[in-house]
Design a protein around this motif. Structure first.
Motif, PDB file in Angstrom:
ATOM      1  N   ILE A 181     -11.202  23.440  11.446  1.00  0.00           N
ATOM      2  CA  ILE A 181     -12.424  23.502  12.248  1.00  0.00           C
ATOM      3  C   ILE A 181     -13.639  23.017  11.465  1.00  0.00           C
ATOM      4  CG2 ILE A 181     -13.943  25.025  13.574  1.00  0.00           C
ATOM      5  CD1 ILE A 181     -11.504  26.964  13.754  1.00  0.00           C
ATOM      6  N   LEU A 182     -13.830  23.588  10.290  1.00  0.00           N
ATOM      7  CA  LEU A 182     -15.045  23.340   9.512  1.00  0.00           C
ATOM      8  C   LEU A 182     -14.813  22.340   8.383  1.00  0.00           C
ATOM      9  CD1 LEU A 182     -16.289  27.028   9.093  1.00  0.00           C
ATOM     10  CD2 LEU A 182     -17.082  25.344  10.777  1.00  0.00           C
ATOM     11  N   TYR A 198      -9.348   8.539  -1.452  1.00  0.00           N
ATOM     12  CA  TYR A 198     -10.350   9.493  -0.978  1.00  0.00           C
ATOM     13  C   TYR A 198     -11.705   8.866  -0.636  1.00  0.00           C
ATOM     14  CZ  TYR A 198      -7.271  13.241  -2.749  1.00  0.00           C
ATOM     15  OH  TYR A 198      -6.229  14.112  -2.968  1.00  0.00           O
ATOM     16  N   LEU A 199     -11.885   7.595  -0.932  1.00  0.00           N
ATOM     17  CA  LEU A 199     -13.195   6.975  -0.719  1.00  0.00           C
ATOM     18  C   LEU A 199     -13.565   6.945   0.773  1.00  0.00           C
ATOM     19  CD1 LEU A 199     -12.953   3.958  -3.192  1.00  0.00           C
ATOM     20  CD2 LEU A 199     -14.321   6.042  -3.487  1.00  0.00           C
ATOM     21  N   ASP A 200     -14.831   7.278   1.069  1.00  0.00           N
ATOM     22  CA  ASP A 200     -15.392   7.198   2.426  1.00  0.00           C
ATOM     23  C   ASP A 200     -14.642   8.082   3.419  1.00  0.00           C
ATOM     24  OD1 ASP A 200     -17.077   5.302   1.315  1.00  0.00           O
ATOM     25  OD2 ASP A 200     -15.906   3.604   2.051  1.00  0.00           O
ATOM     26  N   LYS A 201     -14.225   9.233   2.969  1.00  0.00           N
ATOM     27  CA  LYS A 201     -13.519  10.168   3.844  1.00  0.00           C
ATOM     28  C   LYS A 201     -14.330  11.463   4.013  1.00  0.00           C
ATOM     29  CE  LYS A 201      -9.876   7.511   4.238  1.00  0.00           C
ATOM     30  NZ  LYS A 201      -9.537   6.861   5.520  1.00  0.00           N
ATOM     31  N   ASN A 202     -14.047  12.166   5.104  1.00  0.00           N
ATOM     32  CA  ASN A 202     -14.624  13.496   5.385  1.00  0.00           C
ATOM     33  C   ASN A 202     -16.155  13.464   5.381  1.00  0.00           C
ATOM     34  OD1 ASN A 202     -11.918  14.035   5.272  1.00  0.00           O
ATOM     35  ND2 ASN A 202     -12.009  15.365   3.488  1.00  0.00           N
ATOM     36  N   MET A 203     -16.700  12.814   6.405  1.00  0.00           N
ATOM     37  CA  MET A 203     -18.135  12.554   6.493  1.00  0.00           C
ATOM     38  C   MET A 203     -18.936  13.685   7.139  1.00  0.00           C
ATOM     39  SD  MET A 203     -18.433   9.381   5.339  1.00  0.00           S
ATOM     40  CE  MET A 203     -17.569   7.819   5.261  1.00  0.00           C
ATOM     41  N   GLY A 204     -18.268  14.649   7.773  1.00  0.00           N
ATOM     42  CA  GLY A 204     -18.978  15.667   8.536  1.00  0.00           C
ATOM     43  C   GLY A 204     -19.808  16.602   7.670  1.00  0.00           C
ATOM     44  N   TRP A 210     -14.802  15.612  13.812  1.00  0.00           N
ATOM     45  CA  TRP A 210     -15.312  14.248  14.012  1.00  0.00           C
ATOM     46  C   TRP A 210     -14.520  13.283  13.135  1.00  0.00           C
ATOM     47  CZ3 TRP A 210     -17.552  15.364  18.132  1.00  0.00           C
ATOM     48  CH2 TRP A 210     -18.490  16.402  18.260  1.00  0.00           C
ATOM     49  N   ASP A 211     -14.246  13.671  11.899  1.00  0.00           N
ATOM     50  CA  ASP A 211     -13.464  12.818  10.997  1.00  0.00           C
ATOM     51  C   ASP A 211     -12.054  12.606  11.526  1.00  0.00           C
ATOM     52  OD1 ASP A 211     -15.076  12.274   8.408  1.00  0.00           O
ATOM     53  OD2 ASP A 211     -15.449  14.382   8.811  1.00  0.00           O
ATOM     54  N   LYS A 212     -11.483  13.668  12.059  1.00  0.00           N
ATOM     55  CA  LYS A 212     -10.121  13.540  12.598  1.00  0.00           C
ATOM     56  C   LYS A 212     -10.118  12.658  13.835  1.00  0.00           C
ATOM     57  CE  LYS A 212      -8.384  17.853  10.669  1.00  0.00           C
ATOM     58  NZ  LYS A 212      -7.660  19.123  10.897  1.00  0.00           N
ATOM     59  N   LEU A 213     -11.170  12.739  14.629  1.00  0.00           N
ATOM     60  CA  LEU A 213     -11.263  11.967  15.871  1.00  0.00           C
ATOM     61  C   LEU A 213     -11.497  10.484  15.592  1.00  0.00           C
ATOM     62  CD1 LEU A 213     -11.354  12.134  18.991  1.00  0.00           C
ATOM     63  CD2 LEU A 213     -13.821  12.547  18.794  1.00  0.00           C
TER      64      LEU A 213
END
Length: 300
Positions: A181-182, A198-204, A210-213
């Motif tokens: 969730i978070l 890992y570059l440019d990942k998990n932007m939320g 949102w990242d998963k979507l």
């Protein structure tokens, strides 16, 4: 500063002091060099620069948001729905702000300061993108047009930023069902890593879906699955003086854009292309580095 933001400051300041103190104690007990005096002062320095610019520029961006709100196209009258939708919508727009910071080099030149430390601790969350207040509000204009009041937009950003700061730690492991969730410390460790995967990942900021979507999610992998996390930039900074910390990427852009013998398209590429793009392929973007790493792993 609005009363609600003052209240957030009164609540968050002792919280930050407590968790930073606790992290320092745990680091010393475990003989880990999580903090250095120099790095911590750099983090505070960039926080103060960012805060000063935000304070000076606030009247302008709140005024622009107020104009958009005056021309709103919808209104939400249900109080609970209003605040829930505002949190979701603002976190969604922050995701795109953050993603653009990593996608366009002239925005990366601002955001790179946040990623420039090779340390990773709670004070890294204070290591701000110094000039971001000058353009961040543009991504929040749709919120005002959709009937959200400017001071409410500013308040929710400040509130969710508290969580955004608190996930900057290695001392907290995975958080069970909250990982779905978070944005958690584990997710954000990945975001600050310089390893190609890992570059440019998990932007939320707050919510991870949102990242998963939109295809930018990457879970933290174990040592058996991948390699240990390396924090910082793919190319460490050559100097650590206060001006270089803030302006080094702008200097690099200027050198690239003004070099002789390249086309106008190439010059625009150095400004609007992805970080690491080059007209002759001599450098590598994050996607290039991932593809190269995948090729090397596939040969093993």
């Amino acid at each position: 500063m609005h009363f609600r933001e003052q209240l957030l400051l009164l609540i968050s300041t002792p919280l930050y002091i407590f968790i930073i103190g606790l992290e320092i104690v745990l680091s010393n007990l475990r003989k880990q060099e999580t903090y250095t005096v120099k790095d911590t002062f750099q983090n505070v320095y960039m926080m103060l620069l960012n805060g000063g610019i935000d304070l000076v520029f606030r009247a302008i961006y709140v005024g622009v948001l107020a104009w958009c709100y005056a021309h709103r196209i919808v209104e939400i009258h249900h109080v609970i729905a209003y605040w829930l939708i505002l949190v979701l919508f603002e976190d969604f727009m922050y995701y795109w702000l953050h993603r653009m910071d990593h996608t366009l080099r002239f925005l990366w030149a601002v955001h790179v300061t946040h990623h420039s430390s090779q340390k990773y601790n709670f004070t890294t969350g204070f290591r701000s993108s110094v000039f971001e207040p000058l353009y961040r509000f543009i991504f929040f204009l749709p919120l005002a047009f959709c009937g959200f009041q400017p001071l409410d937009i500013v308040f929710i950003y400040s509130a969710t930023q508290i969580w955004g700061i608190m996930v900057h730690t290695e001392k907290v492991g995975k958080l069970g069902f909250l990982e779905y969730i978070l944005v958690t410390p584990s997710h954000h460790k990945v975001h600050h890593a310089s390893n190609p995967k890992y570059l440019d990942k998990n932007m939320g900021m707050l919510l991870i879906f949102w990242d998963k979507l939109f295809g930018t999610f990457q879970r933290e992998l174990s040592i058996e699955e991948y390699q240990p996390i390396r924090f910082g930039l793919t190319s460490p900074l050559e100097k650590q003086n206060p001006l270089y910390l803030v302006f080094h990427e702008w200097v690099s852009i200027w050198k690239d854009v003004t070099q002789k013998g390249i086309s106008l398209k190439a010059r625009m590429g150095y400004l609007f292309g992805a970080p690491g793009w080059s007209h002759d392929g001599s450098r590598h973007t994050s996607n290039d580095m991932r593809q190269e790493e995948d090729r090397l792993y596939s040969k093993k």
